[in-house]
Scaffold this motif. Structure first.
Motif, PDB file in Angstrom:
ATOM      1  N   ASP A 286      -9.535  -3.549  18.901  1.00 56.49           N
ATOM      2  CA  ASP A 286      -9.672  -3.424  20.358  1.00 56.49           C
ATOM      3  C   ASP A 286      -8.320  -3.391  21.058  1.00 56.49           C
ATOM      4  N   ASP A 287      -7.399  -4.277  20.677  1.00 54.43           N
ATOM      5  CA  ASP A 287      -6.098  -4.359  21.350  1.00 54.43           C
ATOM      6  C   ASP A 287      -4.963  -3.976  20.418  1.00 54.43           C
ATOM      7  N   VAL A 288      -5.247  -3.106  19.471  1.00 56.58           N
ATOM      8  CA  VAL A 288      -4.259  -2.713  18.464  1.00 56.58           C
ATOM      9  C   VAL A 288      -3.842  -1.265  18.706  1.00 56.58           C
ATOM     10  N   SER A 289      -2.541  -1.001  18.635  1.00 55.90           N
ATOM     11  CA  SER A 289      -2.028   0.359  18.796  1.00 55.90           C
ATOM     12  C   SER A 289      -1.456   0.914  17.502  1.00 55.90           C
ATOM     13  N   LYS A 290      -0.989   0.021  16.612  1.00 56.85           N
ATOM     14  CA  LYS A 290      -0.434   0.463  15.342  1.00 56.85           C
ATOM     15  C   LYS A 290      -0.831  -0.501  14.233  1.00 56.85           C
ATOM     16  N   ILE A 291      -0.947   0.047  13.023  1.00 54.42           N
ATOM     17  CA  ILE A 291      -1.247  -0.799  11.871  1.00 54.42           C
ATOM     18  C   ILE A 291      -0.316  -0.400  10.727  1.00 54.42           C
ATOM     19  N   SER A 292      -0.288  -1.236   9.676  1.00 57.66           N
ATOM     20  CA  SER A 292       0.536  -0.984   8.497  1.00 57.66           C
ATOM     21  C   SER A 292      -0.296  -1.208   7.242  1.00 57.66           C
ATOM     22  N   LEU A 293       0.023  -0.435   6.200  1.00 54.33           N
ATOM     23  CA  LEU A 293      -0.647  -0.553   4.907  1.00 54.33           C
ATOM     24  C   LEU A 293       0.383  -0.897   3.846  1.00 54.33           C
ATOM     25  N   SER A 294      -0.039  -1.769   2.919  1.00 60.86           N
ATOM     26  CA  SER A 294       0.845  -2.149   1.825  1.00 60.86           C
ATOM     27  C   SER A 294       0.023  -2.192   0.539  1.00 60.86           C
ATOM     28  N   LEU A 295       0.543  -1.521  -0.516  1.00 61.68           N
ATOM     29  CA  LEU A 295      -0.184  -1.425  -1.774  1.00 61.68           C
ATOM     30  C   LEU A 295       0.782  -1.566  -2.943  1.00 61.68           C
ATOM     31  N   THR A 296       0.399  -2.368  -3.949  1.00 67.68           N
ATOM     32  CA  THR A 296       1.200  -2.533  -5.157  1.00 67.68           C
ATOM     33  C   THR A 296       0.406  -2.070  -6.367  1.00 67.68           C
ATOM     34  N   ASP A 297       1.147  -1.747  -7.435  1.00 66.83           N
ATOM     35  CA  ASP A 297       0.464  -1.319  -8.648  1.00 66.83           C
ATOM     36  C   ASP A 297      -0.163  -2.529  -9.335  1.00 66.83           C
ATOM     37  N   TYR A 298      -1.034  -2.263 -10.322  1.00 63.04           N
ATOM     38  CA  TYR A 298      -1.747  -3.339 -11.018  1.00 63.04           C
ATOM     39  C   TYR A 298      -1.722  -3.033 -12.514  1.00 63.04           C
TER      40      TYR A 298
ATOM     41  N   ALA B 179       1.134  -4.928 -13.174  1.00 62.65           N
ATOM     42  CA  ALA B 179       2.558  -5.312 -13.204  1.00 62.65           C
ATOM     43  C   ALA B 179       3.082  -5.704 -11.836  1.00 62.65           C
ATOM     44  N   GLN B 180       2.608  -5.040 -10.792  1.00 60.38           N
ATOM     45  CA  GLN B 180       3.044  -5.265  -9.413  1.00 60.38           C
ATOM     46  C   GLN B 180       4.560  -5.080  -9.285  1.00 60.38           C
ATOM     47  N   GLU B 181       5.040  -4.031  -9.951  1.00 62.40           N
ATOM     48  CA  GLU B 181       6.469  -3.709  -9.880  1.00 62.40           C
ATOM     49  C   GLU B 181       6.754  -2.619  -8.859  1.00 62.40           C
ATOM     50  N   LEU B 182       5.703  -1.946  -8.419  1.00 61.98           N
ATOM     51  CA  LEU B 182       5.860  -0.838  -7.485  1.00 61.98           C
ATOM     52  C   LEU B 182       5.122  -1.189  -6.195  1.00 61.98           C
ATOM     53  N   LYS B 183       5.832  -1.066  -5.069  1.00 63.75           N
ATOM     54  CA  LYS B 183       5.217  -1.415  -3.785  1.00 63.75           C
ATOM     55  C   LYS B 183       5.358  -0.250  -2.814  1.00 63.75           C
ATOM     56  N   LEU B 184       4.235   0.119  -2.205  1.00 62.07           N
ATOM     57  CA  LEU B 184       4.192   1.204  -1.230  1.00 62.07           C
ATOM     58  C   LEU B 184       3.813   0.628   0.128  1.00 62.07           C
ATOM     59  N   GLU B 185       4.691   0.815   1.116  1.00 64.18           N
ATOM     60  CA  GLU B 185       4.444   0.287   2.461  1.00 64.18           C
ATOM     61  C   GLU B 185       4.468   1.442   3.469  1.00 64.18           C
ATOM     62  N   VAL B 186       3.352   1.611   4.157  1.00 61.60           N
ATOM     63  CA  VAL B 186       3.247   2.636   5.198  1.00 61.60           C
ATOM     64  C   VAL B 186       3.114   1.893   6.523  1.00 61.60           C
ATOM     65  N   SER B 187       4.143   1.998   7.370  1.00 57.31           N
ATOM     66  CA  SER B 187       4.189   1.182   8.590  1.00 57.31           C
ATOM     67  C   SER B 187       4.027   2.053   9.835  1.00 57.31           C
TER      68      SER B 187
END
Length: 232
Positions: A204-216, A218-226
């Protein structure tokens, strides 16, 4: 005297009776004869049967019988006609099939790509793996993010999307679900498309969001979309 008169009366009565009987017999014979006029008895003579048989034979003899040669010619002509018709149909079918093969196969119309929205795509990349949000739209009580993923690296990468973190511009964690995204991105593989859905009630009061995803796992790779714009 009395006896003579009785005998005379008796003779007169007998005469009248005989006369009346004769008249009745004659009248009955006349009526019977007139009633039987035109009525004939069936002809039981054997000669009549032969005569009837001859007449029927003469009628049958009036039929024109074709000679064997003519019959064979007619049959041959019909067979040749059917053969030619079948060959013609076959040639037509072959020609139609050839024309169809020569014509370029029409490809099914592909779904038109969505027009780029302002602020899109928003992309993150790490170790050759790309995570891009192509568009955002509201539908059926959810915010739908169209996502594309590709792995250009030398190793395949696995993901578990329950580890996908979604946060708003105020730092609050939002619940989300995914659809169509692959569990594993093969090395140097193609582009995969999917959807991330977020309930509209949380925005309702949000204008922007961010996504964050890591591999499984190992969790050595991280993808952040801001800073993904989600204003209505």
């Amino acid at each position: 005297m009395k006896l003579n008169s009785t005998v005379l009366l008796t003779l007169i009565l007998l005469t009248l009776m005989l006369g009346a009987g004769s008249v009745s017999a004659f009248w009955g014979f006349t009526l019977g004869s007139s009633a039987l006029k035109g009525v004939t008895t069936p002809d039981g003579r054997p000669t009549s049967k032969f005569t009837t048989s001859k007449s029927s034979n003469s009628q049958a003899g009036s039929l024109v019988l074709l000679r064997e040669e003519e019959i064979l010619k007619i049959v041959k002509a019909r067979i040749e006609g059917k053969t030619k018709a079948a060959k013609s149909e076959k040639l037509d079918e072959d020609e139609e099939e050839t024309n169809n093969q020569q014509k370029p196969q029409e490809k099914p119309s592909e779904v038109a790509e969505e027009k780029p929205q302002k602020g899109f795509p928003v992309t993150a990349e790490n170790k050759g793996v790309t995570f891009a949000v192509q568009s955002a739209r509201y539908s059926g009580g959810d915010l739908l993010l169209r996502v594309k993923m590709q792995n250009k690296g030398a190793d395949s990468v696995r993901f578990l999307y329950s580890f996908l973190d979604v946060t708003d511009d105020k730092g609050r964690t939002l619940s989300a679900s995914t659809e169509g995204l692959p569990a594993e991105l093969p090395a140097n593989g193609p582009t995969f498309s999917g959807t991330v859905s977020i309930p509209t009630a949380l925005l309702d009061d949000v204008s922007k969001i961010s996504l964050s995803l890591t591999d499984y796992p190992a969790q050595e790779l991280k993808l952040e979309v801001s800073n993904i714009p989600v204003e209505k």
